[in-house]
Write a protein that holds these residues in place. Structure first.
Motif, PDB file in Angstrom:
ATOM      1  N   VAL A   2       0.837  -1.207   0.000  1.00 49.78           N
ATOM      2  CA  VAL A   2       0.000   0.000   0.000  1.00 49.78           C
ATOM      3  C   VAL A   2       0.868   1.251   0.000  1.00 49.78           C
ATOM      4  O   VAL A   2       0.578   2.221  -0.705  1.00 49.78           O
ATOM      5  CB  VAL A   2      -0.952  -0.004   1.212  1.00 49.78           C
ATOM      6  CG1 VAL A   2      -1.722   1.323   1.299  1.00 49.78           C
ATOM      7  CG2 VAL A   2      -1.936  -1.167   1.124  1.00 49.78           C
ATOM      8  N   THR A   3       1.943   1.226   0.784  1.00 50.28           N
ATOM      9  CA  THR A   3       2.844   2.383   0.828  1.00 50.28           C
ATOM     10  C   THR A   3       3.449   2.643  -0.541  1.00 50.28           C
ATOM     11  O   THR A   3       3.574   3.793  -0.981  1.00 50.28           O
ATOM     12  CB  THR A   3       3.957   2.153   1.870  1.00 50.28           C
ATOM     13  OG1 THR A   3       3.362   1.954   3.157  1.00 50.28           O
ATOM     14  CG2 THR A   3       4.888   3.350   1.938  1.00 50.28           C
ATOM     15  N   ARG A   4       3.849   1.564  -1.241  1.00 52.67           N
ATOM     16  CA  ARG A   4       4.413   1.721  -2.592  1.00 52.67           C
ATOM     17  C   ARG A   4       3.462   2.472  -3.506  1.00 52.67           C
ATOM     18  O   ARG A   4       3.824   3.465  -4.139  1.00 52.67           O
ATOM     19  CB  ARG A   4       4.690   0.349  -3.215  1.00 52.67           C
ATOM     20  CG  ARG A   4       5.962  -0.346  -2.801  1.00 52.67           C
ATOM     21  CD  ARG A   4       6.147  -1.598  -3.634  1.00 52.67           C
ATOM     22  NE  ARG A   4       6.415  -1.282  -5.030  1.00 52.67           N
ATOM     23  CZ  ARG A   4       6.116  -2.070  -6.049  1.00 52.67           C
ATOM     24  NH1 ARG A   4       5.513  -3.228  -5.843  1.00 52.67           N
ATOM     25  NH2 ARG A   4       6.414  -1.708  -7.284  1.00 52.67           N
ATOM     26  N   TYR A   5       2.225   1.978  -3.576  1.00 54.22           N
ATOM     27  CA  TYR A   5       1.283   2.553  -4.536  1.00 54.22           C
ATOM     28  C   TYR A   5       0.771   3.922  -4.080  1.00 54.22           C
ATOM     29  O   TYR A   5       0.524   4.799  -4.915  1.00 54.22           O
ATOM     30  CB  TYR A   5       0.127   1.583  -4.770  1.00 54.22           C
ATOM     31  CG  TYR A   5       0.564   0.340  -5.512  1.00 54.22           C
ATOM     32  CD1 TYR A   5       0.999   0.419  -6.834  1.00 54.22           C
ATOM     33  CD2 TYR A   5       0.579  -0.903  -4.885  1.00 54.22           C
ATOM     34  CE1 TYR A   5       1.424  -0.716  -7.512  1.00 54.22           C
ATOM     35  CE2 TYR A   5       1.002  -2.042  -5.558  1.00 54.22           C
ATOM     36  CZ  TYR A   5       1.425  -1.941  -6.874  1.00 54.22           C
ATOM     37  OH  TYR A   5       1.850  -3.063  -7.546  1.00 54.22           O
ATOM     38  N   ALA A   6       0.628   4.118  -2.775  1.00 50.90           N
ATOM     39  CA  ALA A   6       0.203   5.429  -2.292  1.00 50.90           C
ATOM     40  C   ALA A   6       1.278   6.477  -2.575  1.00 50.90           C
ATOM     41  O   ALA A   6       0.979   7.600  -2.986  1.00 50.90           O
ATOM     42  CB  ALA A   6      -0.107   5.372  -0.805  1.00 50.90           C
ATOM     43  N   THR A   7       2.540   6.089  -2.369  1.00 51.33           N
ATOM     44  CA  THR A   7       3.641   7.009  -2.667  1.00 51.33           C
ATOM     45  C   THR A   7       3.674   7.342  -4.154  1.00 51.33           C
ATOM     46  O   THR A   7       3.873   8.503  -4.549  1.00 51.33           O
ATOM     47  CB  THR A   7       4.981   6.382  -2.244  1.00 51.33           C
ATOM     48  OG1 THR A   7       4.934   6.044  -0.861  1.00 51.33           O
ATOM     49  CG2 THR A   7       6.130   7.346  -2.490  1.00 51.33           C
ATOM     50  N   GLY A   8       3.456   6.310  -4.970  1.00 55.89           N
ATOM     51  CA  GLY A   8       3.517   6.517  -6.419  1.00 55.89           C
ATOM     52  C   GLY A   8       2.362   7.332  -6.968  1.00 55.89           C
ATOM     53  O   GLY A   8       2.463   7.869  -8.082  1.00 55.89           O
ATOM     54  N   PRO A  39       8.048   3.337  -6.225  1.00 59.37           N
ATOM     55  CA  PRO A  39       9.398   2.951  -5.804  1.00 59.37           C
ATOM     56  C   PRO A  39       9.478   1.435  -5.706  1.00 59.37           C
ATOM     57  O   PRO A  39       8.458   0.744  -5.645  1.00 59.37           O
ATOM     58  CB  PRO A  39       9.538   3.622  -4.427  1.00 59.37           C
ATOM     59  CG  PRO A  39       8.138   3.783  -3.934  1.00 59.37           C
ATOM     60  CD  PRO A  39       7.291   4.020  -5.153  1.00 59.37           C
ATOM     61  N   SER A  40      10.677   0.912  -5.678  1.00 62.78           N
ATOM     62  CA  SER A  40      10.846  -0.538  -5.606  1.00 62.78           C
ATOM     63  C   SER A  40      10.464  -1.046  -4.223  1.00 62.78           C
ATOM     64  O   SER A  40      10.531  -0.312  -3.234  1.00 62.78           O
ATOM     65  CB  SER A  40      12.311  -0.907  -5.886  1.00 62.78           C
ATOM     66  OG  SER A  40      13.141  -0.465  -4.814  1.00 62.78           O
ATOM     67  N   PRO A  41      10.063  -2.321  -4.124  1.00 61.72           N
ATOM     68  CA  PRO A  41       9.751  -2.895  -2.801  1.00 61.72           C
ATOM     69  C   PRO A  41      10.923  -2.774  -1.832  1.00 61.72           C
ATOM     70  O   PRO A  41      10.728  -2.558  -0.646  1.00 61.72           O
ATOM     71  CB  PRO A  41       9.432  -4.351  -3.121  1.00 61.72           C
ATOM     72  CG  PRO A  41       8.961  -4.337  -4.544  1.00 61.72           C
ATOM     73  CD  PRO A  41       9.779  -3.277  -5.213  1.00 61.72           C
ATOM     74  N   ARG A  42      12.149  -2.896  -2.376  1.00 60.89           N
ATOM     75  CA  ARG A  42      13.314  -2.807  -1.500  1.00 60.89           C
ATOM     76  C   ARG A  42      13.470  -1.397  -0.944  1.00 60.89           C
ATOM     77  O   ARG A  42      13.772  -1.216   0.244  1.00 60.89           O
ATOM     78  CB  ARG A  42      14.576  -3.209  -2.276  1.00 60.89           C
ATOM     79  CG  ARG A  42      15.860  -3.120  -1.444  1.00 60.89           C
ATOM     80  CD  ARG A  42      17.059  -3.655  -2.193  1.00 60.89           C
ATOM     81  NE  ARG A  42      16.906  -5.083  -2.476  1.00 60.89           N
ATOM     82  CZ  ARG A  42      17.820  -5.814  -3.099  1.00 60.89           C
ATOM     83  NH1 ARG A  42      18.957  -5.257  -3.511  1.00 60.89           N
ATOM     84  NH2 ARG A  42      17.609  -7.097  -3.307  1.00 60.89           N
ATOM     85  N   GLN A  85      -4.336  -1.488 -12.973  1.00 63.56           N
ATOM     86  CA  GLN A  85      -2.904  -1.776 -13.019  1.00 63.56           C
ATOM     87  C   GLN A  85      -2.410  -2.319 -11.682  1.00 63.56           C
ATOM     88  O   GLN A  85      -1.682  -3.320 -11.621  1.00 63.56           O
ATOM     89  CB  GLN A  85      -2.117  -0.508 -13.364  1.00 63.56           C
ATOM     90  CG  GLN A  85      -0.593  -0.726 -13.347  1.00 63.56           C
ATOM     91  CD  GLN A  85       0.196   0.567 -13.208  1.00 63.56           C
ATOM     92  OE1 GLN A  85      -0.326   1.635 -13.531  1.00 63.56           O
ATOM     93  NE2 GLN A  85       1.419   0.486 -12.707  1.00 63.56           N
ATOM     94  N   ILE A  86      -2.818  -1.660 -10.591  1.00 63.66           N
ATOM     95  CA  ILE A  86      -2.401  -2.099  -9.258  1.00 63.66           C
ATOM     96  C   ILE A  86      -2.930  -3.505  -8.978  1.00 63.66           C
ATOM     97  O   ILE A  86      -2.209  -4.374  -8.467  1.00 63.66           O
ATOM     98  CB  ILE A  86      -2.901  -1.101  -8.194  1.00 63.66           C
ATOM     99  CG1 ILE A  86      -2.225   0.253  -8.383  1.00 63.66           C
ATOM    100  CG2 ILE A  86      -2.633  -1.640  -6.786  1.00 63.66           C
ATOM    101  CD1 ILE A  86      -2.788   1.354  -7.497  1.00 63.66           C
ATOM    102  N   VAL A  97      -1.613   5.138   6.074  1.00 63.28           N
ATOM    103  CA  VAL A  97      -1.584   3.786   5.497  1.00 63.28           C
ATOM    104  C   VAL A  97      -1.898   2.752   6.577  1.00 63.28           C
ATOM    105  O   VAL A  97      -2.703   1.833   6.373  1.00 63.28           O
ATOM    106  CB  VAL A  97      -0.219   3.498   4.839  1.00 63.28           C
ATOM    107  CG1 VAL A  97      -0.113   2.025   4.463  1.00 63.28           C
ATOM    108  CG2 VAL A  97      -0.039   4.372   3.595  1.00 63.28           C
ATOM    109  N   VAL A  98      -1.276   2.896   7.753  1.00 57.46           N
ATOM    110  CA  VAL A  98      -1.549   1.968   8.856  1.00 57.46           C
ATOM    111  C   VAL A  98      -3.032   1.998   9.206  1.00 57.46           C
ATOM    112  O   VAL A  98      -3.678   0.946   9.364  1.00 57.46           O
ATOM    113  CB  VAL A  98      -0.693   2.325  10.086  1.00 57.46           C
ATOM    114  CG1 VAL A  98      -1.146   1.520  11.309  1.00 57.46           C
ATOM    115  CG2 VAL A  98       0.787   2.053   9.810  1.00 57.46           C
TER     116      VAL A  98
END
Length: 503
Positions: free
Chosen positions: A103-109, A126-129, A164-165, A267-268
């Motif tokens: 969720v953090t990845r897609y929210a950031t993007g 951003p990448s998962p890493r 897409q997500i 997100v939490v």
């Protein structure tokens, strides 16, 4: 002089009498005859009965030294035990950590994308890493992504972006594995061979050994119902994918509406609301609020603590005893006071109620109130008929954000958590709700509407109606509390309340 225990009205579920009897209340009210000042104190909903009595014992000499006779309403919710027990476990679950990363990845993007990226028609993430490295900062006591500032205009998550997500999440092997772990923990016994339960569970569901979860029971049951059968069947992750996309959309929506609490806390909160609401304290919070209302209701022959006390106290007032009455409510005690004021208004409207028509409370004092703006606004609208003065002691937003409910995992206060997770809307669905004791709401120009406008206007009309802690603007207006639980034990707050009683 009455002992502190004799000054307590102890209630249980539904506002019914617990260890206190009607005879105890009769004696307590009789002892208030011809007394000049009375304080009705309502402790917060985080503490149990034992701590409620301890609070009464600690505050009795404080109120008596100020020339007031205290009456303590002692009740218990179990909320603190649930939050302390469940939240750390939830936030450390492997499935929660996976959902947090995605969720953090897609929210950031989507929320923080650069100008021109949206025109490409894809969610640039951003990448998962990289996300994992950022999220790891919580272990060092730092809030991930706290440095990011959302643009002034955040577009909603489009249908194409949601697709897409969803497609990417459907191919996410880690998310699928986490889903299998959950279903493994609730495999129906009939599907498991009695002599080889672990092996059979793996054969039925696939993947690793079962992992327990505190996800809401209805979510887990739905996942289990969708599990395939057969030796090599795999669990469909469609439900988890759909819910995760909904969480991403909710996070983006909160940034659009300007009711976010920062990226990581938001997100939490949204993951908890979608997947874990039943075990995150929402049911207990709702039941606790109902208890503060039920105690004033008529229930046939069944005695309710708050109603019985007010019946006897109204009779005392009608007999000629007219003390100055102050009500003090800490945290959820403010919800209790709102319901008490509703009952006083009801009594004034009934011809056969002994409450004198001209009776008014002297002071309404709220300490870090956990009531909603929508609940407190109607109360202050009735000031002219119900009370003379109002004062709210609560934290500055900087102190609120520094008062972490779950250190290293949820970097906001209890009031933030109530606002972002526990409150429910008219349809009983979890919904982000402005809380009266939050300066975050008070200073937010986007928080508008009849209730917000009226309450904010009422508070701003008299600077003495709000004391932001820590702060000192003179006698009766001092506070040093820097945590939600500290207000009824803070020397400056108690000295301020004593100064109000002596004024």
């Amino acid at each position: 002089m009455a002992s502190f225990r004799e000054r307590c009205i102890h209630s249980r579920q539904g506002g019914r009498l617990a260890s206190t009897t009607t005879a105890d209340i009769d004696e307590l009210v009789a002892g208030l005859k011809d007394r000049p000042r009375v304080v009705l104190h309502f402790h917060g909903g985080l503490i149990d009965d034992t701590l409620g009595f301890a609070t009464a014992e600690r505050l009795t000499p404080v109120y008596e030294a100020a020339g007031a006779d205290p009456v303590f309403f002692v009740w218990s919710s179990g909320l603190l035990e649930t939050l302390r027990g469940n939240l750390p476990q939830i936030l450390n679950e492997s499935v929660f950590r996976t959902l947090l990363n995605r969720v953090t990845r897609y929210a950031t993007g989507t929320v923080f994308r650069q100008p021109g990226q949206r025109a490409l028609g894809v969610v640039a993430t951003p990448s998962p890493r990289a996300v994992a490295a950022e999220l790891a900062q919580v272990r060092a006591g730092q809030e991930p992504y706290a440095r990011l500032t959302a643009p002034p205009d955040v577009p909603p998550l489009s249908e194409a972006e949601q697709k897409q997500i969803a497609a990417e999440l459907s191919a996410d092997t880690e998310l699928a594995e986490r889903t299998r772990e959950i279903v493994n923990s609730v495999v129906p016994p009939a599907q498991v061979h009695p002599t080889e339960p672990v092996a059979a569970a793996r054969e039925v569901i696939g993947g690793r050994a079962a992992a327990a979860t505190l996800m809401s029971p209805d979510v887990v049951a739905d996942l289990a119902a969708r599990a395939g059968t057969g030796e090599r069947a795999l669990v469909s992750t469609a439900l988890v994918v759909r819910k995760t996309v909904r969480v991403v959309a909710a996070v983006v929506g909160r940034f659009r509406q300007r009711n976010d609490h920062g990226l990581y806390p938001t997100v939490v909160e949204e993951i908890l609301r979608e997947f874990y609401l039943a075990n995150a304290g929402a049911a207990i919070w709702g039941a606790m609020k109902r208890q503060t209302a039920d105690t004033f209701t008529a229930a046939g022959d069944e005695v309710r603590a708050g109603r019985y006390f007010l019946d006897r106290f109204a009779e005392l007032l009608a007999s000629g005893t007219r003390p100055q009455v102050t009500v003090v409510g800490h945290s959820a005690g403010a919800v209790f006071i709102s319901n008490l004021l509703d009952d006083l208004a009801r009594r004034r409207a009934e011809d056969d109620d002994p409450l004198p028509a001209d009776f008014r409370l002297r002071d309404v004092v709220l300490l870090a109130p956990a009531c909603t703006v929508a609940q407190l606004a109607p109360v202050v609208r009735r000031q002219a008929e119900l009370f003379d003065r109002f004062r709210m002691f609560t934290m500055t937003d900087a102190a609120e954000q520094a008062d972490h409910l779950v250190p290293f995992l949820y970097p906001r206060s209890l009031l933030y958590f109530i606002s972002g997770v526990l409150e429910r809307g008219p349809a009983q669905r979890s919904v982000v709700t402005p809380i009266a004791g939050m300066q975050h709401w008070y200073l937010d120009p986007a928080a508008t509407g009849p209730e917000s406008d009226d309450l904010r206007g009422f508070l701003r009309a008299d600077p003495a109606r709000t004391v932001w802690s820590p702060g000192d603007v003179g006698p009766g207006l001092r506070a040093g509390a820097r945590s939600h639980v500290a207000f009824d034990d803070d020397p400056q707050v108690l000295a301020s309340v004593a100064a109000m009683l002596a004024d």
